[in-house]
Design a protein around this motif. Structure first.
Motif, short mmCIF file in Angstrom:
data_model
loop_
_atom_site.label_atom_id
_atom_site.label_comp_id
_atom_site.label_asym_id
_atom_site.label_seq_id
_atom_site.Cartn_x
_atom_site.Cartn_y
_atom_site.Cartn_z
N MET A 1 7.72 -6.25 22.10
CA MET A 1 8.87 -7.02 22.80
C MET A 1 9.44 -8.16 21.89
N GLU A 2 8.40 -8.87 21.39
CA GLU A 2 8.84 -9.87 20.59
C GLU A 2 9.87 -9.99 19.48
N GLN A 3 9.84 -8.81 18.85
CA GLN A 3 10.66 -8.35 17.72
C GLN A 3 12.19 -7.85 18.42
N ALA A 4 12.02 -7.39 19.41
CA ALA A 4 13.22 -6.66 20.39
C ALA A 4 14.07 -8.10 20.82
N LEU A 5 13.04 -8.83 21.20
CA LEU A 5 13.98 -10.06 21.94
C LEU A 5 14.70 -11.02 20.52
N ALA A 6 13.81 -11.02 19.57
CA ALA A 6 14.26 -12.05 18.27
C ALA A 6 15.43 -11.14 17.92
N ASP A 7 15.38 -9.94 17.67
CA ASP A 7 16.64 -9.20 17.09
C ASP A 7 17.89 -9.59 18.21
N ALA A 8 17.52 -9.62 19.43
CA ALA A 8 18.80 -9.59 20.31
C ALA A 8 19.31 -11.17 20.51
N LEU A 9 18.37 -12.15 20.39
CA LEU A 9 18.84 -13.43 20.39
C LEU A 9 19.17 -14.01 19.05
N ASN A 10 18.70 -13.46 18.00
CA ASN A 10 19.09 -13.80 16.94
C ASN A 10 20.54 -13.70 16.59
N ALA A 11 21.09 -12.60 17.10
CA ALA A 11 22.70 -12.16 17.00
C ALA A 11 23.27 -13.45 17.88
N VAL A 12 22.79 -13.78 18.94
CA VAL A 12 23.42 -14.70 19.85
C VAL A 12 23.56 -16.29 19.07
N SER A 13 22.26 -16.51 18.40
CA SER A 13 22.20 -17.58 17.77
C SER A 13 23.07 -17.83 16.62
N ASP A 14 23.64 -16.57 15.89
CA ASP A 14 24.40 -16.58 14.89
C ASP A 14 25.91 -17.29 15.13
N GLY A 15 26.12 -17.07 16.33
CA GLY A 15 27.45 -17.60 16.83
C GLY A 15 27.58 -18.84 17.44
N THR A 16 26.52 -19.74 17.18
CA THR A 16 26.74 -21.11 17.70
C THR A 16 25.84 -22.09 17.07
N ASP A 17 26.34 -23.48 17.17
CA ASP A 17 25.55 -24.42 16.31
C ASP A 17 24.67 -25.15 17.34
N ALA A 18 24.66 -24.77 18.69
CA ALA A 18 23.73 -25.34 19.71
C ALA A 18 22.28 -24.63 19.35
N ARG A 19 21.32 -25.10 19.98
CA ARG A 19 19.90 -24.36 19.91
C ARG A 19 19.36 -24.23 21.16
N PHE A 20 18.73 -23.00 21.08
CA PHE A 20 18.17 -22.47 22.47
C PHE A 20 16.62 -21.81 22.10
N SER A 21 16.26 -21.71 23.31
CA SER A 21 14.95 -20.81 23.63
C SER A 21 14.84 -19.97 24.68
N ALA A 22 14.15 -19.14 24.73
CA ALA A 22 14.24 -18.08 26.01
C ALA A 22 12.78 -17.45 26.16
N ALA A 23 12.59 -17.19 27.40
CA ALA A 23 11.29 -16.28 27.66
C ALA A 23 11.74 -15.35 28.68
N VAL A 24 11.03 -14.14 28.58
CA VAL A 24 11.41 -13.28 29.74
C VAL A 24 10.02 -12.44 29.98
N LEU A 25 9.91 -11.93 31.28
CA LEU A 25 8.81 -11.21 31.79
C LEU A 25 9.49 -9.99 32.69
#
Length: 240
Positions: A1-25
């Motif tokens: 799941m770590e890689q799936a989450l990274a893939d999904a959120l890397n796409a979001v990160s590419d569109g912003t100059d802000a920084r963010f972190s997330a965690a899901v269960l």
């Protein structure tokens, strides 16, 4: 799941100059993942932690919350009232009291704000997920539950009744008509004018229930920060 989450959120990160972190269960399968490990200012999401500390101390003393404490807790969570948080902060022992409670709750990366500045408490998305696990009893299976069942039910009750104009954030990841539980935090930093926008909560999507935390900073305004947090929440849940 770590890689799936990274893939999904890397796409979001590419569109912003802000920084963010997330965690899901995923509460059904117990699968979880974390994206990013930086610490962020909590802003008002710390109010859930303040209430957890207050309830834990009341448990230790074998007492119920007083009417005044319950009044403060209600507006602190449901309306994000700052005066109520300021009133309860010294009652739990300030930063030392919060840190002591968090040791027991398993929040090893959260440190109370100094000099009465509760909104400057530092935390991580992973720690906020640990707090959500405690509140929603998903830590009980591994022997970690510290809050009593009545204490957890009380926090859940308040998080499930957030005022309408604050019903944004991780709730964007939920199916349209399903109930959500959440607490948001937002504030501009005086030194930079950039905004901190955070959201934590419980959502149901696709018939499954998730605990989600999204922390972020560096936004030019509140609206753009809210939009990013909601985009990240939806992408994070979709990864599961």
């Amino acid at each position: 799941m770590e890689q799936a989450l990274a893939d999904a959120l890397n796409a979001v990160s590419d569109g912003t100059d802000a920084r963010f972190s997330a965690a899901v269960l995923d509460t059904g399968s117990a699968a979880s993942a974390v994206y990013g490990g930086d610490a962020y200012d909590t802003a008002s999401i710390v109010k859930v932690d303040i209430l957890a500390a207050l309830l834990l101390q009341a448990q230790d003393a074998g007492r119920r919350l007083t009417a005044q404490e319950r009044s403060y807790a209600t507006v602190m969570i449901q309306e994000s009232d700052n005066d109520a948080a300021t009133a309860l902060w010294p009652e739990i022992g300030g930063e030392e009291g919060l840190d002591a409670a968090n040791q027991r709750l398993g929040l090893t990366e959260t440190h109370g704000g100094r000099s009465g500045e509760w909104g400057l408490t530092q935390t991580t998305a992973a720690d906020q997920l640990r707090l959500l696990r405690e509140v929603f009893a998903t830590g009980a299976a591994d022997g970690r539950a510290v809050l009593s069942e009545p204490s957890r039910a009380y926090v859940q009750q308040l998080m499930g009744r957030i005022v309408a104009d604050q019903a944004w954030g991780v709730s964007a990841a939920a199916d349209g008509a399903t109930r959500t539980w959440l607490k948001n935090g937002w504030m501009p930093r005086s030194a930079t004018g950039l905004w901190v926008i955070n959201s934590i909560g419980r959502v149901t999507a696709g018939g499954r229930t998730y605990l989600v935390s999204v922390l972020s900073g560096g936004h030019k305004d509140k609206d753009s920060g809210v939009a990013l947090v909601e985009t990240a929440a939806r992408a994070a849940v979709s990864a599961f």
